[in-house]
Design a protein around this motif. Structure first.
Motif, PDB file in Angstrom:
ATOM      1  N   PRO A  83      41.721 -16.309-105.203  1.00  0.00           N
ATOM      2  CA  PRO A  83      43.143 -16.735-104.874  1.00  0.00           C
ATOM      3  C   PRO A  83      43.769 -15.897-106.133  1.00  0.00           C
ATOM      4  O   PRO A  83      44.927 -16.401-106.477  1.00  0.00           O
ATOM      5  N   ALA A  84      43.213 -14.819-106.769  1.00  0.00           N
ATOM      6  CA  ALA A  84      44.035 -14.117-108.081  1.00  0.00           C
ATOM      7  C   ALA A  84      45.335 -13.665-107.559  1.00  0.00           C
ATOM      8  O   ALA A  84      45.475 -13.422-106.238  1.00  0.00           O
ATOM      9  N   LEU A  85      46.073 -13.483-108.613  1.00  0.00           N
ATOM     10  CA  LEU A  85      47.332 -12.985-108.250  1.00  0.00           C
ATOM     11  C   LEU A  85      47.183 -11.268-107.800  1.00  0.00           C
ATOM     12  O   LEU A  85      46.284 -10.774-108.151  1.00  0.00           O
ATOM     13  N   SER A  86      48.374 -10.939-107.260  1.00  0.00           N
ATOM     14  CA  SER A  86      48.026  -9.535-106.439  1.00  0.00           C
ATOM     15  C   SER A  86      49.024  -8.540-107.024  1.00  0.00           C
ATOM     16  O   SER A  86      50.041  -8.967-107.954  1.00  0.00           O
ATOM     17  N   SER A  87      49.059  -7.388-106.641  1.00  0.00           N
ATOM     18  CA  SER A  87      49.926  -6.617-107.043  1.00  0.00           C
ATOM     19  C   SER A  87      50.413  -5.674-105.854  1.00  0.00           C
ATOM     20  O   SER A  87      50.136  -5.856-104.719  1.00  0.00           O
ATOM     21  N   ILE A  88      51.800  -5.056-106.023  1.00  0.00           N
ATOM     22  CA  ILE A  88      52.456  -4.375-104.923  1.00  0.00           C
ATOM     23  C   ILE A  88      53.099  -3.213-105.602  1.00  0.00           C
ATOM     24  O   ILE A  88      53.657  -3.140-106.746  1.00  0.00           O
ATOM     25  N   ARG A  89      53.200  -2.367-104.804  1.00  0.00           N
ATOM     26  CA  ARG A  89      54.008  -0.894-105.263  1.00  0.00           C
ATOM     27  C   ARG A  89      55.175  -0.538-104.098  1.00  0.00           C
ATOM     28  O   ARG A  89      55.054  -0.472-103.011  1.00  0.00           O
ATOM     29  N   ILE A  90      56.371  -0.777-104.802  1.00  0.00           N
ATOM     30  CA  ILE A  90      57.669  -0.748-104.033  1.00  0.00           C
ATOM     31  C   ILE A  90      58.378   0.521-104.599  1.00  0.00           C
ATOM     32  O   ILE A  90      58.765   0.472-105.829  1.00  0.00           O
ATOM     33  N   LYS A  91      58.575   1.434-103.711  1.00  0.00           N
ATOM     34  CA  LYS A  91      59.384   2.756-104.388  1.00  0.00           C
ATOM     35  C   LYS A  91      58.764   3.258-105.569  1.00  0.00           C
ATOM     36  O   LYS A  91      59.746   3.757-106.322  1.00  0.00           O
ATOM     37  N   GLY A  92      57.576   3.402-105.401  1.00  0.00           N
ATOM     38  CA  GLY A  92      56.759   4.017-106.731  1.00  0.00           C
ATOM     39  C   GLY A  92      56.629   3.186-107.853  1.00  0.00           C
ATOM     40  O   GLY A  92      56.023   3.603-108.755  1.00  0.00           O
ATOM     41  N   LYS A  93      57.386   2.232-107.822  1.00  0.00           N
ATOM     42  CA  LYS A  93      57.162   0.935-108.867  1.00  0.00           C
ATOM     43  C   LYS A  93      56.193   0.071-108.743  1.00  0.00           C
ATOM     44  O   LYS A  93      56.181  -0.552-107.511  1.00  0.00           O
ATOM     45  N   VAL A  94      55.177  -0.340-109.562  1.00  0.00           N
ATOM     46  CA  VAL A  94      53.981  -1.169-109.715  1.00  0.00           C
ATOM     47  C   VAL A  94      54.535  -2.525-110.125  1.00  0.00           C
ATOM     48  O   VAL A  94      54.955  -2.510-111.263  1.00  0.00           O
ATOM     49  N   ASP A 131      54.929   0.888-100.678  1.00  0.00           N
ATOM     50  CA  ASP A 131      53.979   2.102-100.551  1.00  0.00           C
ATOM     51  C   ASP A 131      52.463   1.460-100.544  1.00  0.00           C
ATOM     52  O   ASP A 131      51.539   1.983-100.144  1.00  0.00           O
ATOM     53  N   GLY A 132      52.295   0.069-100.974  1.00  0.00           N
ATOM     54  CA  GLY A 132      50.775  -0.335-100.867  1.00  0.00           C
ATOM     55  C   GLY A 132      50.789  -1.652-101.714  1.00  0.00           C
ATOM     56  O   GLY A 132      51.701  -1.994-102.303  1.00  0.00           O
ATOM     57  N   PHE A 133      49.910  -2.732-101.333  1.00  0.00           N
ATOM     58  CA  PHE A 133      49.809  -3.722-102.165  1.00  0.00           C
ATOM     59  C   PHE A 133      48.327  -4.188-102.253  1.00  0.00           C
ATOM     60  O   PHE A 133      47.508  -3.759-101.534  1.00  0.00           O
ATOM     61  N   SER A 134      47.907  -5.320-102.791  1.00  0.00           N
ATOM     62  CA  SER A 134      46.681  -5.741-102.976  1.00  0.00           C
ATOM     63  C   SER A 134      46.867  -7.296-102.395  1.00  0.00           C
ATOM     64  O   SER A 134      47.846  -7.807-102.838  1.00  0.00           O
ATOM     65  N   ILE A 135      45.793  -7.988-101.973  1.00  0.00           N
ATOM     66  CA  ILE A 135      45.607  -9.316-101.905  1.00  0.00           C
ATOM     67  C   ILE A 135      44.508  -9.499-102.503  1.00  0.00           C
ATOM     68  O   ILE A 135      43.142  -9.295-102.309  1.00  0.00           O
ATOM     69  N   GLY A 136      44.775 -10.267-103.779  1.00  0.00           N
ATOM     70  CA  GLY A 136      43.659 -10.223-104.701  1.00  0.00           C
ATOM     71  C   GLY A 136      43.153  -8.910-105.354  1.00  0.00           C
ATOM     72  O   GLY A 136      43.911  -8.296-105.913  1.00  0.00           O
ATOM     73  N   SER A 137      41.825  -8.753-104.963  1.00  0.00           N
ATOM     74  CA  SER A 137      41.363  -7.463-105.307  1.00  0.00           C
ATOM     75  C   SER A 137      41.294  -6.412-104.266  1.00  0.00           C
ATOM     76  O   SER A 137      40.581  -5.271-103.929  1.00  0.00           O
ATOM     77  N   ILE A 138      41.878  -6.817-102.989  1.00  0.00           N
ATOM     78  CA  ILE A 138      41.482  -6.014-101.674  1.00  0.00           C
ATOM     79  C   ILE A 138      42.796  -5.330-101.361  1.00  0.00           C
ATOM     80  O   ILE A 138      43.903  -5.595-101.479  1.00  0.00           O
ATOM     81  N   PRO A 139      42.872  -3.903-101.676  1.00  0.00           N
ATOM     82  CA  PRO A 139      43.906  -2.898-101.316  1.00  0.00           C
ATOM     83  C   PRO A 139      44.374  -2.792 -99.940  1.00  0.00           C
ATOM     84  O   PRO A 139      43.465  -2.615 -99.138  1.00  0.00           O
ATOM     85  N   PHE A 140      45.714  -2.521 -99.695  1.00  0.00           N
ATOM     86  CA  PHE A 140      46.151  -2.318 -98.475  1.00  0.00           C
ATOM     87  C   PHE A 140      46.999  -1.218 -98.471  1.00  0.00           C
ATOM     88  O   PHE A 140      47.891  -0.702 -99.411  1.00  0.00           O
ATOM     89  N   LYS A 141      47.233  -0.062 -97.508  1.00  0.00           N
ATOM     90  CA  LYS A 141      48.281   0.907 -97.430  1.00  0.00           C
ATOM     91  C   LYS A 141      48.500   1.048 -95.953  1.00  0.00           C
ATOM     92  O   LYS A 141      47.812   0.552 -95.005  1.00  0.00           O
ATOM     93  N   LYS A 142      49.465   1.829 -95.680  1.00  0.00           N
ATOM     94  CA  LYS A 142      49.898   2.206 -94.274  1.00  0.00           C
ATOM     95  C   LYS A 142      49.139   3.342 -93.890  1.00  0.00           C
ATOM     96  O   LYS A 142      48.969   4.258 -94.566  1.00  0.00           O
TER      97      LYS A 142
END
Length: 254
Positions: A83-94, A131-142
């Motif tokens: 359940p760790a916090l995630s990251s997200i990249r929006i318009k080049g900003k993480v 641009d992309g995001f993670s759910i915990g440590s699992i990365p996602f992209k288009k």
């Protein structure tokens, strides 16, 4: 009675305070200062800035997420054991340490956040900005699916030849004793190889081999046998290692 000059002074004071914090933060990042500076004065800079000027408009930009499945068994979200916090990249900003969820029934990226009043809210983020995001440590992209539609997929391996998992759930109505109940299915995975702009789905060794040019099938088949892989049940790590090998096969040109 109003005191416009006093109001301007107070606003300027708050701006100077935030600017001073940012200057101090830059100094902390400097190798000449970071060895001796204490990190305590720099904590809460983002919170202080948001309190004075409001939240980041790039991150908190979307429509309200209405959760209408409270009586259903299960959830529409991508399930993670961590359940760790995630990251997200929006318009080049993480943005790190965010509460990101992926609604794989509706294919929506959802952000939980605490607003300035302290209430918890959820919004659907604009996927054209993500641009992309993670759910915990699992990365996602288009990635393009086999119908050439761009969708968010789990990045198993990205390279000259990529491997992606597209996830979905179904919403199941069921009538028991005259009462209608609803539940979400277990997550359903579509495994895809992306090669030269084409998407090829696979479920087992034979369908995986069919995704590759003939000159690759022999070496890939031998590698699967040597690793004793069952493709349909292979772990993410096992597939990553196999894809790394495939991308390093000599003599194959795009």
């Amino acid at each position: 009675m109003r005191f416009p000059i006093f109001g301007r002074v107070m606003r300027n004071t708050r701006k100077h305070r935030i600017l001073n914090y940012l200057v101090l933060l830059l100094l902390q990042a400097s190798p000449l200062v970071s060895q001796t500076a204490s990190p305590d004065p720099y904590s809460g800079i983002r919170e202080d800035a948001e309190t004075s000027y409001g939240p980041d408009p790039d991150l908190l930009n979307g429509k309200k997420y209405n959760f209408t499945y409270r009586s259903a068994e299960g959830s529409p979200f991508f399930d993670v054991s961590d359940p760790a916090l995630s990251s997200i990249r929006i318009k080049g900003k993480v943005y790190e340490g965010e509460r990101v969820k992926f609604d794989i029934y509706n294919q929506l990226v959802v952000l939980d956040f605490t607003d300035l009043s302290g209430a918890t809210s959820s919004i659907v983020l604009r996927d054209d900005w993500i641009d992309g995001f993670s759910i915990g440590s699992i990365p996602f992209k288009k990635f393009p699916d086999k119908n050439e539609r761009l969708k968010f997929g789990q990045v198993v391996f990205e390279g000259r030849i990529s491997c992606v998992y597209f996830w979905k759930k179904t919403y199941i109505p069921e009538q028991k004793d005259g009462t209608m109940s609803y539940s979400f299915s277990k997550p359903d995975r579509e495994a895809v190889i992306l090669l030269e702009g084409e998407a090829c789905s696979f479920k087992n060794k034979h369908s995986l081999l069919a995704c590759f040019p003939k000159e690759l099938r022999g070496p890939v088949k031998s590698e699967i046998k040597s690793r004793r892989l069952r493709i349909g049940k292979a772990s993410d790590l096992e597939m990553q290692m196999l894809m790394q090998y495939i991308n390093q096969i000599s003599g194959y040109e795009e």
